[in-house]
Design a protein around this motif. Structure first.
Motif, PDB file in Angstrom:
ATOM      1  N   HIS A   9       7.471   3.322   3.183  1.00 20.68           N
ATOM      2  CA  HIS A   9       8.414   2.997   2.115  1.00 20.68           C
ATOM      3  C   HIS A   9       9.745   3.665   2.393  1.00 20.68           C
ATOM      4  O   HIS A   9       9.805   4.713   3.047  1.00 20.68           O
ATOM      5  CB  HIS A   9       7.861   3.440   0.756  1.00 20.68           C
ATOM      6  CG  HIS A   9       7.528   4.895   0.693  1.00 20.68           C
ATOM      7  ND1 HIS A   9       8.471   5.865   0.483  1.00 20.68           N
ATOM      8  CD2 HIS A   9       6.345   5.539   0.866  1.00 20.68           C
ATOM      9  CE1 HIS A   9       7.876   7.042   0.502  1.00 20.68           C
ATOM     10  NE2 HIS A   9       6.593   6.886   0.749  1.00 20.68           N
ATOM     11  N   GLU A  10      10.779   3.056   1.882  1.00 23.65           N
ATOM     12  CA  GLU A  10      12.119   3.627   2.024  1.00 23.65           C
ATOM     13  C   GLU A  10      12.257   4.803   1.063  1.00 23.65           C
ATOM     14  O   GLU A  10      11.404   5.041   0.209  1.00 23.65           O
ATOM     15  CB  GLU A  10      13.160   2.549   1.708  1.00 23.65           C
ATOM     16  CG  GLU A  10      13.432   1.611   2.863  1.00 23.65           C
ATOM     17  CD  GLU A  10      14.288   2.274   3.945  1.00 23.65           C
ATOM     18  OE1 GLU A  10      14.740   3.417   3.726  1.00 23.65           O
ATOM     19  OE2 GLU A  10      14.498   1.648   4.998  1.00 23.65           O
TER      20      GLU A  10
ATOM     21  N   ALA B  69      11.396  -0.905  -7.290  1.00 25.37           N
ATOM     22  CA  ALA B  69      11.694  -1.553  -6.005  1.00 25.37           C
ATOM     23  C   ALA B  69      10.429  -1.720  -5.180  1.00 25.37           C
ATOM     24  O   ALA B  69       9.502  -0.930  -5.294  1.00 25.37           O
ATOM     25  CB  ALA B  69      12.709  -0.721  -5.218  1.00 25.37           C
TER      26      ALA B  69
ATOM     27  N   LYS C  85      12.320  -1.466   0.295  1.00 33.63           N
ATOM     28  CA  LYS C  85      13.707  -1.257  -0.140  1.00 33.63           C
ATOM     29  C   LYS C  85      13.921   0.177  -0.597  1.00 33.63           C
ATOM     30  O   LYS C  85      13.023   0.772  -1.193  1.00 33.63           O
ATOM     31  CB  LYS C  85      14.008  -2.175  -1.326  1.00 33.63           C
ATOM     32  CG  LYS C  85      14.284  -3.603  -0.911  1.00 33.63           C
ATOM     33  CD  LYS C  85      14.948  -4.345  -2.059  1.00 33.63           C
ATOM     34  CE  LYS C  85      15.120  -5.800  -1.720  1.00 33.63           C
ATOM     35  NZ  LYS C  85      14.922  -6.663  -2.862  1.00 33.63           N
TER      36      LYS C  85
END
Ligand code: ZN
Ligand code: ZN
Length: 748
Positions: free
Chosen positions: A535-536, A575, A579
């Protein structure tokens, strides 16, 4: 009439649910059972920094939702982690506070564990560990010796920053504008012996395996693996050196070989010494090596270039000058490459700065006689694993006058790190401890000195995914041989931040080495993770959170104000994993509104249901609407389960909120037709709400359980099991006994 509606108070409700989980050992790792699928979910290993940040909350909220989902689907779940507790940040924090790193780390870990528990993460906390524990780093030392014996670990010179005032080497993070972080004096570069981990034997396999991982590795995680590999496909050809020796050169520009004007050699090329002859050239090459060239190696306009004065001969006439530059490493790894300025921008920039170029392109622009063959290069290269620091795993080797570098005997591990050290940042504390330093040589029995370098925490991380799979009581004896390893490995899913790509890449290499050496021979593919979700990060106002910018969001403050469920739901909803999560109050408001709304609506419906009349005729008239509700529930459940299966938690949460809209829509339709809901209509509505609470349980487990209690259900039954999927509302009905139905009516 019903009494006052219970108030939603997460500060009271959540600790109560957490106590109930602890009392019933809800997250204990189950004992091996043949009929159950074993699912090991590996979250990221936190640094013992003392505080969870929002990135942790995101990571663990995703992993926790998945763990709760898999348990409910009937799988045996291992959800455990250990602290990455060694390393420079902990040492620097301890220096700043005038304390011992060992104490600092322990305090930080305890605090972070409390934060995790308050957020309701369903880890098996019994399995948590610290990489700095003697019982752990003993196995880091075992791994070092095992890899050393297999030739995967070696010693070579490397360039490091050195502060003359503090008499210590410095990490990149301790050098600011070329000055020491501690004394602010200028630092210089020195060459010193350093330990390296060899990656090259497994680069091709790491590459090849990616195709097979595509089903359960998300695009972001695969992308980082490809980036780290840095694969180039092209051609290679043989050129002749001056003394009859040969040189294999590579280029990705297969069609333009005939346009080559020079050859560029990596300073790490195994034969570079043969080309860099003559005192002047050797000196310049040395300069280049000690110049910290890694820092600028990507910029063709600034990267150092050394002309060797030598040339390679080309069959059919002509020759190409041989230049040395680290830009080769940054592009293709430690190899030799053709310089083709006419088609390659970086080569064009090098050509502009080179002292010599071939007057004529290779073969007069015609490559026909050169017989190029298909070839591949990888940029990924060995990395250094030793540091001149106190707070790390002691490297288990000794230095003996007579025998040189001698590995410590495995049966004498651990080489114990003294814990009563208060480092000042000056010198190397281990070098000043005779009780650590002085030893006898395992080979000749003479006096020997222990290695004072310690392992970088990156080395500990190579196997930080293993210990959770071994019961704590068995780790001393069977860390790499316990039968449970075969059950839990490979980990079904790694959930980690996208900055973990390098760790994962190296873990994949070491797993393959351990497969070939023996302990992991049961992992045929040599892959530690069957699935991977990256994940970002979490940002604020479109920027990275930092103390400096004053935009750091503190999870504790959020939990204190809104409750763990709201924070978790907001983080998941805001999100998708691929993202960056730009933190705003909007997501928090949404989650808070939804949970409070659901709480109130459920209690209002319960109260109203108690007053609802029985009317067979009206019930028959609304049967088709109830049936439709059943269908909506079935579809909703199916979608949420599919989202969870894919770890797309933002979609799953959205579908949970949609289900509530559907339920309210159902109510409206019944009212429109009959003016009010009858007893049967309410029963269907409460069943739907119970299903909703169950689908919510992976994301907001505390309130979900409390709602199930209010609805007269078993709170310990979470997300519906797989076999309940196509039965829609009936499964909710089965779960609710006649006794419970009448209890609801009586209670109100
Ligand atoms: Zn200094
Ligand atoms: Zn000796």
């Amino acid at each position: 009439m019903s009494g006052p509606k219970p108030k939603y108070d997460p500060g009271e409700l959540e600790p109560a649910r957490q106590a109930a989980w602890e009392a019933r050992g809800a997250f204990a790792t189950p004992a091996p059972a043949a009929e159950q699928r074993a699912v090991y979910i590996k979250p990221s290993s936190p640094f013992t920094s003392g505080n969870l940040h929002m990135g942790h909350v995101r990571d663990y909220a995703i992993g926790d939702a998945y763990a709760r989902f898999r348990r409910a689907r009937g799988d045996a779940v291992l959800f455990g982690f250990g602290f990455d507790a060694f390393g420079l940040p902990a040492e620097m924090a301890a220096i700043e506070r005038g304390t011992r790193p060992a104490e600092w780390v322990e305090r930080c870990g305890e605090r972070m564990l409390a934060q995790m528990k308050r957020l309701g993460f369903s880890f098996d906390y019994e399995r948590a560990f610290y990489s700095s524990d003697e019982s752990q780093y003993r196995w880091s030392q075992w791994l070092f010796l095992t890899l050393h014996e297999a030739g995967m670990v070696y010693r070579d010179d490397a360039t490091v920053d050195w502060c003359d005032t503090c008499q210590t080497t410095l990490a990149a993070l301790q050098v600011e504008d070329g000055r020491c972080w501690r004394c602010h004096e200028k630092v210089r570069l020195i060459r010193r012996p350093t330990w390296f981990l060899r990656l090259s034997p497994y680069l091709e396999e790491n590459d090849r395996n990616l195709a097979g991982l595509e089903t359960r590795w998300d695009e972001l995680s695969l992308k980082t693996q490809r980036y780290i590999l840095g694969r180039s496909d092209g051609v290679e050809l043989d050129l002749a050196g001056p003394d009859g020796g040969g040189l294999v050169v590579f280029t990705p520009h297969a069609g333009d070989v005939g346009e080559a004007r020079f050859v560029l050699l990596s300073p790490r090329h195994p034969e570079v010494e043969l080309w860099a002859q003559g005192p002047q050239v050797a000196e310049r090459l040395d300069e280049l090596r000690s110049g910290g060239w890694e820092r600028s190696a990507r910029d063709a306009a600034a990267v150092p270039v050394v002309d060797t004065g030598a040339s390679v001969e080309v069959a059919g006439g002509g020759s190409l000058p041989v230049l040395v530059s680290p830009i080769v490493d940054a592009r293709y790894g430690p190899t030799a490459a053709l310089g083709i300025p006419s088609v390659d921008e970086a080569d064009e920039a090098i050509a502009a700065r080179a002292e010599r170029l071939a007057a004529e392109p290779l073969g007069g622009g015609d490559a026909a006689g050169l017989a190029p063959r298909k070839a591949r290069r990888y940029r990924a290269y060995d990395f250094s694993i030793s540091r001149q620091r106190y707070w790390g795993t002691p490297i288990p080797v000794l230095h003996c006058e007579g025998c040189g570098v001698v590995p410590a005997p495995i049966e004498e591990l651990p080489v114990v790190l003294p814990r009563d050290v208060e480092p000042s940042g000056e010198g190397n504390p281990l070098a000043e401890r005779p009780d650590f330093l002085e030893a006898s040589c395992p080979k000749c029995g003479g006096a020997a000195r222990r290695e004072t370098d310690t392992l970088d925490c990156h080395f500990d991380a190579l196997w930080l995914w293993v210990p959770a799979a071994v019961p704590p009581a068995d780790r001393d004896e069977q860390m790499f041989s316990h039968p449970d390893l075969r059950r839990w490995l490979p980990s079904e899913r790694l959930v980690a931040g996208n900055d973990s790509g390098g760790f994962v890449f190296d873990q994949r290499v070491v797993t393959k080495a351990l497969r070939d050496i023996g302990p992991f021979e049961f992992l045929a593919e040599g892959e530690p993770f069957a699935g991977c979700l990256f994940h970002e990060m979490v940002i604020a106002d479109g920027r990275k959170m930092s103390k400096h910018l004053g935009n750091v969001v503190d999870p504790d403050a959020l939990v204190a104000e809104h409750g763990a469920d709201t924070v978790r739901l907001a983080v998941l909803y805001a999100a998708g994993p691929a993202k960056a999560l730009n933190w705003t109050d909007g997501a928090l408001r949404f989650a808070s509104r939804f949970l409070r709304g659901l709480w109130d609506y459920t209690h209002e419906s319960l109260a109203a249901a108690a007053e609802a009349p029985e009317d067979a005729e009206a019930a028959a008239d609304t049967a088709f609407i109830r049936e439709r509700l059943g269908k909506w529930c079935e579809n909703g459940l199916e979608r949420i389960a599919a989202d969870l299966e894919e770890l797309q938690m933002h979609k799953a949460v959205r579908n949970v909120t949609r289900l509530l809209e559907r339920i309210k829509d159902y109510e409206k339709r019944v009212v429109k037709r009959q003016g009010r809901l009858g007893r049967e209509d309410y029963e269907a509505l409460l069943e739907a709400l119970a299903l909703l609470a169950r689908t919510l349980s992976p994301f907001a487990p505390h309130i979900a359980e409390q709602l199930l209690v209010a609805l007269g259900r078993d709170a310990s039954v979470g997300f519906p099991a797989a076999e309940e999927d196509d039965s829609g509302l009936s499964m909710a009905r089965n779960n609710l006994s006649e006794h419970q139905v009448s209890a609801i009516h009586r209670d109100s």
